[in-house]
Design an enzyme around this catalytic site. Structure first.
Site, PDB file in Angstrom:
ATOM      1  N   THR A 124       0.560  -1.070   0.029  1.00  0.00           N
ATOM      2  CA  THR A 124      -0.118  -0.147   0.548  1.00  0.00           C
ATOM      3  C   THR A 124       0.544   0.986   0.175  1.00  0.00           C
ATOM      4  OG1 THR A 124      -1.890  -1.477   1.418  1.00  0.00           O
ATOM      5  CG2 THR A 124      -1.816   0.617   1.117  1.00  0.00           C
ATOM      6  N   LYS A 179      -7.606   1.478  -3.203  1.00  0.00           N
ATOM      7  CA  LYS A 179      -7.357   0.915  -1.628  1.00  0.00           C
ATOM      8  C   LYS A 179      -7.381   2.396  -0.549  1.00  0.00           C
ATOM      9  CE  LYS A 179      -5.269  -1.397   2.042  1.00  0.00           C
ATOM     10  NZ  LYS A 179      -5.845  -2.284   2.718  1.00  0.00           N
TER      11      LYS A 179
HETATM   12  P1  NAD Z   1       5.863  -5.812   7.678  1.00  0.00           P
HETATM   13  O1  NAD Z   1       6.539  -4.931   8.172  1.00  0.00           O
HETATM   14  O2  NAD Z   1       5.742  -6.660   7.710  1.00  0.00           O
HETATM   15  O3  NAD Z   1       6.630  -6.269   6.063  1.00  0.00           O
HETATM   16  C1  NAD Z   1       7.306  -5.659   5.383  1.00  0.00           C
HETATM   17  C2  NAD Z   1       9.118  -6.492   5.122  1.00  0.00           C
HETATM   18  O4  NAD Z   1       9.262  -5.727   4.075  1.00  0.00           O
HETATM   19  C3  NAD Z   1       9.716  -6.442   6.414  1.00  0.00           C
HETATM   20  O5  NAD Z   1       9.610  -7.778   6.124  1.00  0.00           O
HETATM   21  C4  NAD Z   1      10.995  -6.141   6.105  1.00  0.00           C
HETATM   22  O6  NAD Z   1      12.072  -6.357   6.461  1.00  0.00           O
HETATM   23  C5  NAD Z   1      10.808  -6.336   4.527  1.00  0.00           C
HETATM   24  N1  NAD Z   1      11.382  -5.522   3.594  1.00  0.00           N
HETATM   25  C6  NAD Z   1      11.426  -3.576   3.992  1.00  0.00           C
HETATM   26  N2  NAD Z   1      12.685  -2.874   3.012  1.00  0.00           N
HETATM   27  C7  NAD Z   1      13.396  -4.228   2.934  1.00  0.00           C
HETATM   28  C8  NAD Z   1      13.790  -3.928   1.141  1.00  0.00           C
HETATM   29  N3  NAD Z   1      14.366  -2.195   0.871  1.00  0.00           N
HETATM   30  N4  NAD Z   1      14.195  -5.294   0.531  1.00  0.00           N
HETATM   31  C9  NAD Z   1      13.571  -6.369   1.256  1.00  0.00           C
HETATM   32  N5  NAD Z   1      13.010  -6.211   2.193  1.00  0.00           N
HETATM   33  C10 NAD Z   1      12.731  -5.196   2.931  1.00  0.00           C
HETATM   34  O7  NAD Z   1       4.553  -5.068   6.791  1.00  0.00           O
HETATM   35  P2  NAD Z   1       3.401  -5.818   5.916  1.00  0.00           P
HETATM   36  O8  NAD Z   1       2.174  -6.135   7.311  1.00  0.00           O
HETATM   37  O9  NAD Z   1       4.010  -7.232   5.309  1.00  0.00           O
HETATM   38  O10 NAD Z   1       2.942  -4.784   5.189  1.00  0.00           O
HETATM   39  C11 NAD Z   1       3.540  -4.956   4.284  1.00  0.00           C
HETATM   40  C12 NAD Z   1       2.596  -4.060   2.984  1.00  0.00           C
HETATM   41  O11 NAD Z   1       1.182  -4.495   2.687  1.00  0.00           O
HETATM   42  C13 NAD Z   1       2.252  -2.309   3.817  1.00  0.00           C
HETATM   43  O12 NAD Z   1       2.249  -1.923   2.063  1.00  0.00           O
HETATM   44  C14 NAD Z   1       1.073  -2.337   3.842  1.00  0.00           C
HETATM   45  O13 NAD Z   1       0.248  -1.231   4.497  1.00  0.00           O
HETATM   46  C15 NAD Z   1      -0.066  -3.567   3.585  1.00  0.00           C
HETATM   47  N6  NAD Z   1      -1.239  -3.489   3.509  1.00  0.00           N
HETATM   48  C16 NAD Z   1      -0.971  -4.929   5.380  1.00  0.00           C
HETATM   49  C17 NAD Z   1      -1.959  -4.928   5.772  1.00  0.00           C
HETATM   50  C18 NAD Z   1      -1.885  -5.997   7.667  1.00  0.00           C
HETATM   51  O14 NAD Z   1      -2.972  -5.528   7.708  1.00  0.00           O
HETATM   52  N7  NAD Z   1      -0.881  -6.220   8.094  1.00  0.00           N
HETATM   53  C19 NAD Z   1      -2.595  -5.257   5.242  1.00  0.00           C
HETATM   54  C20 NAD Z   1      -3.380  -4.383   4.086  1.00  0.00           C
HETATM   55  C21 NAD Z   1      -2.040  -4.321   3.180  1.00  0.00           C
END
Ligand code: NAD
Length: 294
Positions: A94, A169
């Site tokens: 997102t 979204k």
């Molecule tokens: P999260 O922080 O758990 O996971 C993100 C991952 O990206 C982490 O493991 C981090 O180490 C990795 N990362 C960051 N920079 C990186 C890079 N340069 N190279 C490789 N890996 C890298 O976040 P999440 O909850 O999994 O959310 C991810 C996306 O999905 C966000 O944009 C969030 O807004 C969206 N989203 C989340 C939810 C939810 O309920 N958690 C629901 C819908 C959408």
């Protein structure tokens, strides 16, 4: 069977990558966090030493990263210079509409097909493979994108051209944030008026106040079995995440010249709750603040 690179294996990406493995694909995985990467390897992914290594030889590349700056950097430095010609690039994070359009432009200028494909459904949907994807892409690319997302999805809808997935979204989540505050205020008022919450729920569920925040995700405990209010507001959709999406909506509204006064209020209310320590709790826990419990 395809070779899929998966970058970003956090709360969402872990379950999504595991579903691609279950569907029989080879998943080349990378995350900056060693813990996240080894969990993915434990679920059957092939660990890569870098995002660049993961995307080499992949037919499909999926990114699931925190925010716009991460997506811009990973595409500029790792994906676009190292991906195979013809690879299909899908960003499911997102992020802001501007970043999505910028990355799409860079990808297309190098001959790649790209989609912004943010999701709804949370970590439970990621694990179960029942996410709803909202997609911004060229119409001619949509069938391939839908097929690539199938192991992770319940429904995939094309919102329009590049950036339209992110627009859908943030509009959806602004509506959700506003409606949840409205439902919580109604419960808080009902309580002060000595109206039993169960009766209010029964009546409003069948009246014009009915909405998803009330009937599928009731913030008052004991009304909807699966709602986070029954688990002390743990799990679900964190307030900090809702706040991020409300900020994206306000930034987009300011740039586009749209009037979203309730969206601005919702952002201020969630920012206050976050400052009071509620950032990690489900966004329906805003009820506790309105009842003066924190
Ligand atoms: P999260 O922080 O758990 O996971 C993100 C991952 O990206 C982490 O493991 C981090 O180490 C990795 N990362 C960051 N920079 C990186 C890079 N340069 N190279 C490789 N890996 C890298 O976040 P999440 O909850 O999994 O959310 C991810 C996306 O999905 C966000 O944009 C969030 O807004 C969206 N989203 C989340 C939810 C939810 O309920 N958690 C629901 C819908 C959408």
């Amino acid at each position: 069977m395809s070779r899929i690179a998966f970058i970003g294996l956090g709360n969402m990406g872990a379950g999504m990558a595991a579903n691609q493995v279950r569907a029989g694909h080879t998943v080349l995985a990378f995350d900056l966090s060693e813990a996240a990467l080894s969990r993915a390897v434990g679920q059957g992914c092939v660990g890569a030493a870098s995002a660049a290594e993961a995307v080499r030889n992949a037919e499909i590349i999926v990114t699931m990263l925190p925010a716009g700056q991460h997506v811009r950097a990973v595409y500029a430095d790792q994906v676009l210079p190292h991906a195979e010609p013809g690879a299909l690039l899908i960003d499911a994070s997102t992020i802001d509409v501007e970043s999505a359009r910028a990355v799409a432009g860079q990808a297309e200028s190098k001959g790649f097909r790209f989609a912004d494909a943010p999701v709804s459904g949370g970590t439970a949907g990621a694990e179960a493979g029942t996410l709803a994807f909202m997609v911004g892409c060229r119409e001619t690319d949509f069938a391939d994108i839908e097929q690539a997302l199938a192991p992770m999805s319940r429904v995939t809808i094309r919102a329009g051209e590049h950036g339209a997935g992110q627009a859908a979204k943030i509009c959806n989540n602004m509506l959700l944030g506003i409606s949840m505050i409205g439902v919580c205020e109604a419960f808080a008022l009902a309580e002060k008026l000595d109206l039993a919450p169960e009766r209010f729920f029964e009546i409003a569920s069948r009246s014009s106040g009915q909405c998803w925040s009330l009937t599928s995700y009731a913030p008052w405990p004991g009304l909807v079995d699966t709602a986070p209010s029954n688990r002390n507001y743990e799990g679900g959709f964190a307030t900090a995440m809702m706040l991020k999406d409300l900020k994206l909506a306000q930034e987009a509204a300011a740039k586009a010249g749209a009037s979203t006064p309730l969206g601005a209020q919702a952002q201020a209310i969630y920012a206050l709750y976050d400052r009071l320590g509620g950032g990690g709790r489900d966004f329906s826990a805003i009820l506790q603040m309105l009842r003066g419990e924190i």
